[in-house]
Design a protein around this motif. Structure first.
Motif, short mmCIF file in Angstrom:
data_model
loop_
_atom_site.label_atom_id
_atom_site.label_comp_id
_atom_site.label_asym_id
_atom_site.label_seq_id
_atom_site.Cartn_x
_atom_site.Cartn_y
_atom_site.Cartn_z
N VAL A 14 24.16 -15.81 3.43
CA VAL A 14 23.96 -14.72 2.49
C VAL A 14 22.68 -13.98 2.87
CG1 VAL A 14 25.14 -15.86 0.58
CG2 VAL A 14 22.67 -16.14 0.83
N MET A 15 22.69 -12.67 2.62
CA MET A 15 21.47 -11.88 2.79
C MET A 15 20.77 -11.80 1.44
SD MET A 15 20.85 -7.94 4.03
CE MET A 15 21.38 -8.23 5.71
N LEU A 16 19.50 -12.12 1.43
CA LEU A 16 18.68 -12.08 0.23
C LEU A 16 17.74 -10.88 0.37
CD1 LEU A 16 17.99 -13.77 -2.36
CD2 LEU A 16 16.27 -14.93 -0.99
N VAL A 17 17.87 -9.90 -0.53
CA VAL A 17 17.11 -8.66 -0.44
C VAL A 17 16.19 -8.53 -1.65
CG1 VAL A 17 17.25 -6.15 -0.25
CG2 VAL A 17 19.02 -7.57 0.80
N PHE A 18 14.91 -8.23 -1.38
CA PHE A 18 13.91 -8.08 -2.43
C PHE A 18 13.59 -6.60 -2.62
CE2 PHE A 18 13.21 -12.23 -0.49
CZ PHE A 18 13.15 -13.06 -1.59
N THR A 19 13.58 -6.14 -3.87
CA THR A 19 13.28 -4.74 -4.15
C THR A 19 12.36 -4.64 -5.36
OG1 THR A 19 15.25 -4.53 -5.55
CG2 THR A 19 15.48 -3.91 -3.21
N ALA A 20 11.70 -3.48 -5.46
CA ALA A 20 10.84 -3.19 -6.61
C ALA A 20 11.33 -1.91 -7.28
CB ALA A 20 9.39 -3.03 -6.16
N GLU A 21 11.10 -1.81 -8.56
CA GLU A 21 11.46 -0.60 -9.31
C GLU A 21 10.68 0.58 -8.74
OE1 GLU A 21 13.43 1.64 -12.16
OE2 GLU A 21 13.68 -0.50 -11.76
N PRO A 22 11.36 1.66 -8.35
CA PRO A 22 10.64 2.83 -7.79
C PRO A 22 9.56 3.33 -8.75
CG PRO A 22 13.01 3.06 -7.47
CD PRO A 22 12.82 1.87 -8.36
N GLY A 23 8.39 3.62 -8.19
CA GLY A 23 7.29 4.14 -8.99
C GLY A 23 6.49 3.09 -9.72
N SER A 24 6.89 1.82 -9.63
CA SER A 24 6.17 0.76 -10.34
C SER A 24 4.96 0.31 -9.53
CB SER A 24 7.10 -0.43 -10.57
OG SER A 24 7.46 -1.03 -9.33
N ALA A 25 4.08 -0.44 -10.21
CA ALA A 25 2.92 -1.00 -9.52
C ALA A 25 3.35 -1.94 -8.41
CB ALA A 25 2.02 -1.73 -10.52
N ASP A 26 4.44 -2.67 -8.63
CA ASP A 26 4.92 -3.58 -7.58
C ASP A 26 5.45 -2.81 -6.38
OD1 ASP A 26 4.59 -6.24 -8.87
OD2 ASP A 26 5.93 -5.37 -10.36
N ALA A 27 6.08 -1.66 -6.63
CA ALA A 27 6.53 -0.83 -5.50
C ALA A 27 5.32 -0.32 -4.72
CB ALA A 27 7.36 0.34 -6.03
N ASP A 28 4.25 0.03 -5.43
CA ASP A 28 3.03 0.49 -4.75
C ASP A 28 2.44 -0.64 -3.90
OD1 ASP A 28 3.28 2.95 -5.94
OD2 ASP A 28 1.86 2.53 -7.57
N ARG A 29 2.44 -1.85 -4.44
CA ARG A 29 1.91 -2.99 -3.67
C ARG A 29 2.76 -3.26 -2.45
NH1 ARG A 29 1.54 -5.17 -9.14
NH2 ARG A 29 -0.60 -4.96 -9.87
N LEU A 30 4.08 -3.13 -2.61
CA LEU A 30 4.97 -3.35 -1.48
C LEU A 30 4.74 -2.28 -0.41
CD1 LEU A 30 7.14 -5.43 -0.80
CD2 LEU A 30 8.85 -3.88 -1.76
N HIS A 31 4.52 -1.04 -0.86
CA HIS A 31 4.23 0.05 0.08
C HIS A 31 2.91 -0.20 0.81
CE1 HIS A 31 4.25 4.09 1.76
NE2 HIS A 31 3.00 4.25 1.31
N LEU A 32 1.92 -0.72 0.06
CA LEU A 32 0.63 -1.03 0.68
C LEU A 32 0.79 -2.12 1.73
CD1 LEU A 32 -2.42 -0.80 0.91
CD2 LEU A 32 -2.63 -2.29 -1.10
N LEU A 33 1.61 -3.12 1.43
CA LEU A 33 1.87 -4.17 2.41
C LEU A 33 2.51 -3.60 3.67
CD1 LEU A 33 3.21 -7.21 0.33
CD2 LEU A 33 1.16 -7.15 1.76
N ALA A 34 3.43 -2.66 3.48
CA ALA A 34 4.07 -2.03 4.63
C ALA A 34 3.05 -1.27 5.47
CB ALA A 34 5.18 -1.10 4.16
N SER A 35 2.11 -0.59 4.79
CA SER A 35 1.07 0.14 5.50
C SER A 35 0.17 -0.81 6.27
CB SER A 35 0.24 0.96 4.51
OG SER A 35 1.04 1.91 3.84
N LEU A 36 -0.16 -1.94 5.64
CA LEU A 36 -0.99 -2.93 6.32
C LEU A 36 -0.29 -3.46 7.56
CD1 LEU A 36 -2.33 -4.94 3.24
CD2 LEU A 36 -3.66 -3.46 4.75
N ARG A 37 1.01 -3.68 7.44
CA ARG A 37 1.76 -4.17 8.59
C ARG A 37 1.75 -3.13 9.71
NH1 ARG A 37 6.26 -3.14 11.08
NH2 ARG A 37 7.13 -4.78 12.38
N ALA A 38 1.94 -1.86 9.34
CA ALA A 38 1.97 -0.81 10.34
C ALA A 38 0.63 -0.71 11.07
CB ALA A 38 2.32 0.52 9.69
N SER A 39 -0.47 -0.87 10.31
CA SER A 39 -1.78 -0.78 10.94
C SER A 39 -2.04 -1.96 11.87
CB SER A 39 -2.88 -0.70 9.87
OG SER A 39 -2.92 -1.88 9.11
#
Length: 294
Positions: A256-281
């Motif tokens: 099975v594929m297990l997919v994690f998501t956050a509510e758009p515009g939520s603080a958790d979505a912002d944290r997930l976006h920040l993690l993505a930015s950290l990974r990119a850097s």
């Protein structure tokens, strides 16, 4: 030799009987009791069975209960729908001869799934039937940590969850709930093949080294989890609360594929976006690693 499904059926019935108290089913406790839950004879009475017949079921002896008997037991035990399916599945499997060579082919992740993982911008992993981590994408690596340092046979969600030296999962506020979900999923997998070497290896190891696992495993909870919520404790951004959903992949039984998501515009979505930015850097100037597998 005891049929493996009959033994599993007996253990399940005993665990469910132990969680019921006389007053739960309209009985008076009476005098001193040696058991915390219902006695065998009390449950047999509620289900309209002889005590001897029910005792043989709990002992995993060769009995072949009819669907009417199973219905009566499910009602007496107050089983929910998942537990009821589990009861019927075990009993029906116990009626059949044990296959000489069960179908235990390797679990494979389709190439198309690997391509999908690479382009997804949210954390996703592929889990095998016994919760082995078969593949993951870069965002999952940011969230969960790199699995590259683990031997292949240690890349298992249950083994990692109960390994304090390797993960910080136990510090998460919903650790026990997550543990119960994974254990319930493993219990459901065991019901389809009680003697599978991978299942017996994982359960045997954890039963030896973790009293907490033994306690939770003995509950015989069964869960066919398809969605939920999980809290991740990530040092760089703090707690991240994500919804997760499972999507079956081809195979029988398939991963099975297990997919994690956050509510758009939520603080958790912002944290997930920040993690993505950290990974990119961190990976600036490097090609993104492909989804890994074992």
């Amino acid at each position: 030799m005891t049929h493996p499904y009959a033994r599993e059926l007996g253990d399940f019935l005993r665990a469910r009987r132990d969680r019921l108290h006389p007053r739960d089913v309209g009985l008076e406790p009476g005098g001193r009791r040696k058991v915390t839950g219902l006695r065998r004879e009390e449950l047999a009475l509620l289900a309209g069975l002889s005590t001897d017949y029910y005792q043989r079921m709990e002992q995993g002896r060769e009995v072949r209960p009819s669907d009417d008997v199973l219905d009566a037991l499910a009602g007496a035990l107050g089983l929910d729908e998942a537990e009821r399916r589990h009861l019927f599945g075990l009993a029906r499997a116990a009626r059949r001869p044990v296959p000489a060579r069960p179908d235990r082919g390797p679990e494979r992740v389709p190439d198309s799934t690997r391509r999908l993982l690479r382009v997804m911008d949210t954390p996703a992993v592929v889990l095998g039937r016994h919760l082995d981590l078969l593949a993951w994408n870069p965002m999952a690596e940011v969230l969960l940590g790199s699995p590259d340092g683990y031997p292949p046979d240690r890349l298992n969600m249950l083994l990692l969850l109960f390994d304090d030296t390797q993960t910080g999962e136990r510090s998460c506020p919903d650790w026990e709930r997550q543990a119960l979900e994974y254990i319930g999923m493993m219990r459901a997998a065991v019901a389809t093949d009680p003697t599978h070497p991978r299942a017996t290896s994982i359960i045997g190891e954890l039963s030896i080294r973790s009293a907490e696992f033994r306690r939770l495993w003995a509950r015989h909870d069964v869960r066919v989890s398809v969605s939920g919520t999980k809290t991740f404790r990530v040092p760089e951004v703090g707690d991240v609360v994500l919804d997760w959903d499972t999507y079956p992949l081809p195979g029988r039984p398939g991963p099975v594929m297990l997919v994690f998501t956050a509510e758009p515009g939520s603080a958790d979505a912002d944290r997930l976006h920040l993690l993505a930015s950290l990974r990119a850097s961190r990976s600036h100037g490097k090609a993104a690693p492909p989804a890994a597998s074992h």
